[in-house]
Design a protein around this motif. Structure first.
Motif, mmCIF file in Angstrom:
data_model
loop_
_atom_site.group_PDB
_atom_site.id
_atom_site.type_symbol
_atom_site.label_atom_id
_atom_site.label_comp_id
_atom_site.label_asym_id
_atom_site.label_seq_id
_atom_site.Cartn_x
_atom_site.Cartn_y
_atom_site.Cartn_z
ATOM 1 N N PRO A 54 -6.110 45.722 -51.570
ATOM 2 C CA PRO A 54 -7.274 45.787 -50.671
ATOM 3 C C PRO A 54 -8.157 44.551 -50.830
ATOM 4 N N LYS A 55 -8.620 44.026 -49.714
ATOM 5 C CA LYS A 55 -9.449 42.815 -49.728
ATOM 6 C C LYS A 55 -10.735 43.049 -48.940
ATOM 7 N N GLU A 56 -11.740 42.258 -49.291
ATOM 8 C CA GLU A 56 -12.953 42.186 -48.491
ATOM 9 C C GLU A 56 -13.045 40.774 -47.952
ATOM 10 N N LEU A 57 -12.927 40.648 -46.650
ATOM 11 C CA LEU A 57 -12.930 39.328 -46.022
ATOM 12 C C LEU A 57 -14.288 39.043 -45.396
ATOM 13 N N VAL A 58 -14.865 37.892 -45.763
ATOM 14 C CA VAL A 58 -16.130 37.448 -45.181
ATOM 15 C C VAL A 58 -15.833 36.205 -44.349
ATOM 16 N N PHE A 59 -15.959 36.335 -43.041
ATOM 17 C CA PHE A 59 -15.702 35.216 -42.137
ATOM 18 C C PHE A 59 -17.020 34.506 -41.846
ATOM 19 N N VAL A 60 -17.124 33.233 -42.214
ATOM 20 C CA VAL A 60 -18.317 32.436 -41.930
ATOM 21 C C VAL A 60 -17.911 31.349 -40.940
ATOM 22 N N ILE A 61 -18.608 31.298 -39.813
ATOM 23 C CA ILE A 61 -18.211 30.370 -38.758
ATOM 24 C C ILE A 61 -19.405 29.510 -38.338
ATOM 25 N N ASP A 62 -19.188 28.218 -38.310
ATOM 26 C CA ASP A 62 -20.194 27.217 -37.930
ATOM 27 C C ASP A 62 -20.250 27.137 -36.407
ATOM 28 N N ARG A 63 -21.427 27.467 -35.846
ATOM 29 C CA ARG A 63 -21.621 27.357 -34.397
ATOM 30 C C ARG A 63 -22.721 26.344 -34.078
ATOM 31 N N SER A 64 -22.878 25.348 -34.944
ATOM 32 C CA SER A 64 -23.881 24.305 -34.688
ATOM 33 C C SER A 64 -23.412 23.387 -33.569
ATOM 34 N N GLY A 65 -24.293 22.467 -33.166
ATOM 35 C CA GLY A 65 -24.024 21.649 -31.990
ATOM 36 C C GLY A 65 -22.750 20.837 -32.044
ATOM 37 N N SER A 66 -22.415 20.290 -33.221
ATOM 38 C CA SER A 66 -21.224 19.436 -33.300
ATOM 39 C C SER A 66 -19.928 20.213 -33.145
ATOM 40 N N GLN A 67 -19.989 21.547 -33.197
ATOM 41 C CA GLN A 67 -18.800 22.383 -33.009
ATOM 42 C C GLN A 67 -18.572 22.729 -31.545
ATOM 43 N N MET A 68 -19.425 22.232 -30.668
ATOM 44 C CA MET A 68 -19.322 22.559 -29.248
ATOM 45 C C MET A 68 -17.955 22.186 -28.693
ATOM 46 N N GLY A 69 -17.382 23.089 -27.915
ATOM 47 C CA GLY A 69 -16.110 22.805 -27.265
ATOM 48 C C GLY A 69 -14.911 23.072 -28.145
ATOM 49 N N ALA A 70 -14.022 22.080 -28.258
ATOM 50 C CA ALA A 70 -12.732 22.261 -28.923
ATOM 51 C C ALA A 70 -12.835 22.714 -30.380
ATOM 52 N N PRO A 71 -13.752 22.155 -31.218
ATOM 53 C CA PRO A 71 -13.799 22.610 -32.611
ATOM 54 C C PRO A 71 -14.109 24.097 -32.746
ATOM 55 N N LEU A 72 -15.103 24.602 -32.005
ATOM 56 C CA LEU A 72 -15.427 26.026 -32.081
ATOM 57 C C LEU A 72 -14.304 26.865 -31.497
ATOM 58 N N ASP A 73 -13.685 26.393 -30.411
ATOM 59 C CA ASP A 73 -12.548 27.123 -29.837
ATOM 60 C C ASP A 73 -11.413 27.247 -30.854
ATOM 61 N N LYS A 74 -11.158 26.178 -31.606
ATOM 62 C CA LYS A 74 -10.087 26.210 -32.599
ATOM 63 C C LYS A 74 -10.439 27.176 -33.733
ATOM 64 N N ALA A 75 -11.699 27.184 -34.153
ATOM 65 C CA ALA A 75 -12.124 28.118 -35.193
ATOM 66 C C ALA A 75 -11.975 29.560 -34.713
ATOM 67 N N LYS A 76 -12.359 29.822 -33.473
ATOM 68 C CA LYS A 76 -12.213 31.169 -32.923
ATOM 69 C C LYS A 76 -10.746 31.588 -32.860
ATOM 70 N N GLU A 77 -9.899 30.681 -32.418
ATOM 71 C CA GLU A 77 -8.461 30.968 -32.336
ATOM 72 C C GLU A 77 -7.903 31.354 -33.701
ATOM 73 N N THR A 78 -8.280 30.600 -34.722
ATOM 74 C CA THR A 78 -7.799 30.866 -36.076
ATOM 75 C C THR A 78 -8.320 32.210 -36.576
ATOM 76 N N MET A 79 -9.601 32.495 -36.331
ATOM 77 C CA MET A 79 -10.195 33.721 -36.818
ATOM 78 C C MET A 79 -9.615 34.954 -36.126
ATOM 79 N N ARG A 80 -9.356 34.857 -34.835
ATOM 80 C CA ARG A 80 -8.774 35.994 -34.116
ATOM 81 C C ARG A 80 -7.426 36.384 -34.714
ATOM 82 N N TRP A 81 -6.621 35.377 -35.059
ATOM 83 C CA TRP A 81 -5.295 35.663 -35.626
ATOM 84 C C TRP A 81 -5.441 36.461 -36.918
ATOM 85 N N ILE A 82 -6.393 36.057 -37.765
ATOM 86 C CA ILE A 82 -6.585 36.746 -39.044
ATOM 87 C C ILE A 82 -7.113 38.160 -38.809
ATOM 88 N N LEU A 83 -8.079 38.309 -37.885
ATOM 89 C CA LEU A 83 -8.627 39.633 -37.588
ATOM 90 C C LEU A 83 -7.525 40.611 -37.184
#
Length: 661
Positions: A295-324
């Motif tokens: 059993p694990k406890e997963l804490v997902f921390v995601i950077d949504r600051s300005g420099s993540q706008m567009g492709a970087p945030l989309d890539k982070a979301k894609e990766t996180m969805r797979w794990i979820l």
């Protein structure tokens, strides 16, 4: 009287040939204008040439920066640039005309004084400072009209190796840093950025010679077009296909080998006087799949600051969805997002039920990038709730790492993480690898970089495999029958990936013995031995002395990262770093390289200071960095941007003009 600067757009082809139909026009460079509108010339940094020689697990990197003064009056050029966070910089030379001056390593304040005196006297001089292990400042004084100089740097670093693939990364640009108010050295890690649609004017060429020592399979470049020659099965010659590349993203070169061919190994160096040095690479066993998932406890921390706008945030979301989607029902989880502030999805970690995962997906999908990067607040939020009983807490931290208070952030991870394991994901094509790797090292986990061209599911799948079954736990390394001292790293975390342990040590005298790696592999004892002979004399492999010195400095720095950030680092630790650095000609936060030409070329020393602009990091949007008044990240660098962004990181040094304005 200071002359104002303006920009003249010069349309040229986009990277790789003709511009795409929808691509914005890009200028060939920056052109400064005098008040009467006449051209004053282009950027003082013309070109960077990089030559890399790889032998097995070690790379020797040589960089030549070519500066030329295109203006009608003398200038001082100031250039902030990145190098590998693992590199031990031990060489600097200044070439002016037919003369080459070897750089001397000095205490930082003394080097600055030598440089300032030469600058005032009208002598050509160069000063190299380390602002972070991966961010450096090069200053060149008394560049006369039309004159050129070259600054040559060298460093050694161990390569990354995992799962049968070697990786060499050469960073080419310092991303736009956000620094919270009060960050004392924000201006030193925040170079000016070229305005949108324009080029900085300088370019880069990279060539790599690989001698792997074992047969090489595929050779690939993740973000650049390359030409590859294969002289023998164990060697490769690689060049950028475009010899004048835009320096706006990491150069990432990978070559696969048969994992069975890669064995534990060591290198030694010892002169006739003094101690010897040994660098050891211990290759762990292959992973054993877990019989059942704990059993694990997963804490997902995601950077949504300005420099993540567009492709970087989309890539982070894609990766996180797979794990979820692949969490087990017995797992619990939490989602924390941050920009100018940090927020939690749940009041406390929730079971990974279908309903909770649905809520998490909807929450993540709705995240939008804007604002600053208050990363320290996010670290505190991730550590605020104690880990669940009988659960392994895993923190995934998705960010580009574009902050100026990175040392403070690492100090918090070191102090607050408790029993959790941190697995940071650097999302983007030019992330702050010093911060990403440091989080993993101090957080007891493993780091990954998700390039914008990488499939998110592939990176997430490798992460999921790691946390399901570590390769080795309770890792220990012992030297038997060898007179070895000052071994680094001092402590070893669990091995989550099939990634080697790299160890650096000094030895008093030669002799034969063994290095023993022990740990637990799926709960069962594991032991590996490597027979070693340390010679009394070994002239080869001199750069490993620098790698040992870098490892010792890193250990000393980690003892008070918060003090290093705030300028209150303890004097006894500082003096230890200085003594190691002076003895090994090593660049550190407290030592600098300085080189001075004897001849006076600029009587009176009167000159303007120009900060060389850098490209915007590939994949980062200008509106995310310089956007709305609440979201601007580094707008303090250029007056035209101040009206559109927040000046959060201080201002450039007085009397320094920037070609980016």
């Amino acid at each position: 009287m200071r002359r104002s600067l303006a920009l003249v757009p010069l349309v040229c082809a986009a990277l790789g040939g003709a511009p795409a139909a929808a691509a914005p026009a890009v200028t060939a460079g920056l052109d400064a204008l005098a008040p009467d509108g006449t051209s004053r010339g282009g950027c003082p940094l013309e070109h960077t040439d990089v030559q890399v020689s790889v032998a097995g697990f070690v790379a020797r990197v040589s960089i030549t920066q070519r500066f030329r003064n295109p203006f009608p009056d003398p200038i001082e050029a100031v250039y902030t640039f990145p190098l590998s966070e693992k590199g031990a910089v031990d060489t600097m030379r200044l070439t002016t005309g037919a003369r080459t001056i070897e750089g001397e390593i000095e205490r930082r304040a003394e080097a600055q004084a030598i440089y300032d005196a030469a600058k005032q006297a009208g002598q050509v001089a160069a000063l190299l400072d380390e602002e972070r292990p991966n961010v450096f400042t090069q200053r060149v004084a008394n560049l006369m009209p039309g004159a050129g100089v070259e600054v040559h740097l060298e460093y050694t670093e161990p390569l990354r190796y995992a799962d049968g693939t070697f990786e060499l990364t050469f960073p080419t640009v310092v991303g736009p840093r956000f620094s919270p108010p009060g960050t004392p050295d924000a201006d030193r890690v925040t170079p000016p950025v070229t305005p949108e649609g324009r080029r900085a004017g300088h370019d880069i060429a990279i060539a790599v010679a690989v001698d792997a020592g074992v047969p090489i399979q595929a050779v690939t470049s993740a973000l650049h077009a390359i030409d590859v020659e294969r002289p023998t099965p164990t060697t490769a010659r690689v060049r950028l296909r475009q010899a004048r590349e835009i320096p706006n993203r990491d150069f990432v070169l990978r070559w696969a080998v048969a994992s069975d061919d890669v064995q534990s190994a060591y290198l030694t160096h010892r002169t006739a006087s003094g101690d010897g040095y040994v660098s050891v690479v211990l290759v762990p066993p292959r992973r054993v799949p877990a019989a059942e998932a704990a059993p694990k406890e997963l804490v997902f921390v995601i950077d949504r600051s300005g420099s993540q706008m567009g492709a970087p945030l989309d890539k982070a979301k894609e990766t996180m969805r797979w794990i979820l989607d692949r969490m087990h029902p017995q797992d619990t989880f939490q989602v924390i997002d941050f920009g100018s502030t940090a927020s939690r999805l749940f009041a406390s970690p929730q079971p990974a039920s279908p309903e909770m995962r649905r809520r998490a997906r909807a929450y993540i999908d709705a995240l939008e990038a804007n604002g600053g990067t208050m990363m320290a607040e996010a670290v505190r939020a991730a550590c605020a709730t104690p880990a669940g009983a009988h659960r392994l807490r895993i923190v995934t931290f998705m960010t580009d790492g574009f902050v100026g208070n990175d040392l403070e952030v690492l100090s918090l991870v070191q102090q607050l993480r408790g029993t959790s394991r941190w697995f940071p994901f650097g999302t983007g094509n030019g992330v702050n690898r010093f911060l990403i790797d440091g989080m993993a090292k101090l957080g007891g986990g493993e780091a990954a970089v998700v390039l914008l061209t990488d499939p998110g599911d592939g990176v997430a799948g490798r992460f999921w495999e790691k946390i399901a079954s570590p390769v080795l736990t309770d890792v220990q390394v012992a030297f038997e029958g060898l007179e070895v001292v000052d071994v680094f790293p001092l402590r070893h975390a669990d091995l989550w990936a099939e990634r080697p342990l790299v160890i650096h040590a000094r030895y008093r005298r030669g002799g034969s013995g063994r290095i023993v790696l022990t740990g637990y592999r799926q709960g069962r004892p594991y032991r590996q031995t490597l027979d070693v002979t340390l010679p009394e004399l070994e002239a080869a492999h001199a750069p490993i002395a620098s790698m040992w010195a870098r490892a010792k400095v890193d250990d000393l720095m980690a003892q008070d990262l918060g003090g290093l950030q705030s300028g209150t680092y303890p004097k006894p630790l500082e003096e230890q770093i200085v003594q190691v650095a002076l003895a090994h000609r090593l660049l550190t936060p407290f030592t600098s390289f300085v080189a001075v030409e004897e001849r006076v070329v600029n009587e009176g020393g009167v000159q303007r200071t120009l900060r060389v602009p850098v490209e915007m990091t590939d994949g980062v949007r200008y509106e995310g960095v310089f956007g709305d008044p609440g979201g601007g990240k580094v707008a303090q660098q250029a007056a035209p941007y101040r009206a559109r962004g927040m000046a959060l990181a201080g201002t450039p040094a007085p009397a320094a003009e920037s070609l980016a304005v």
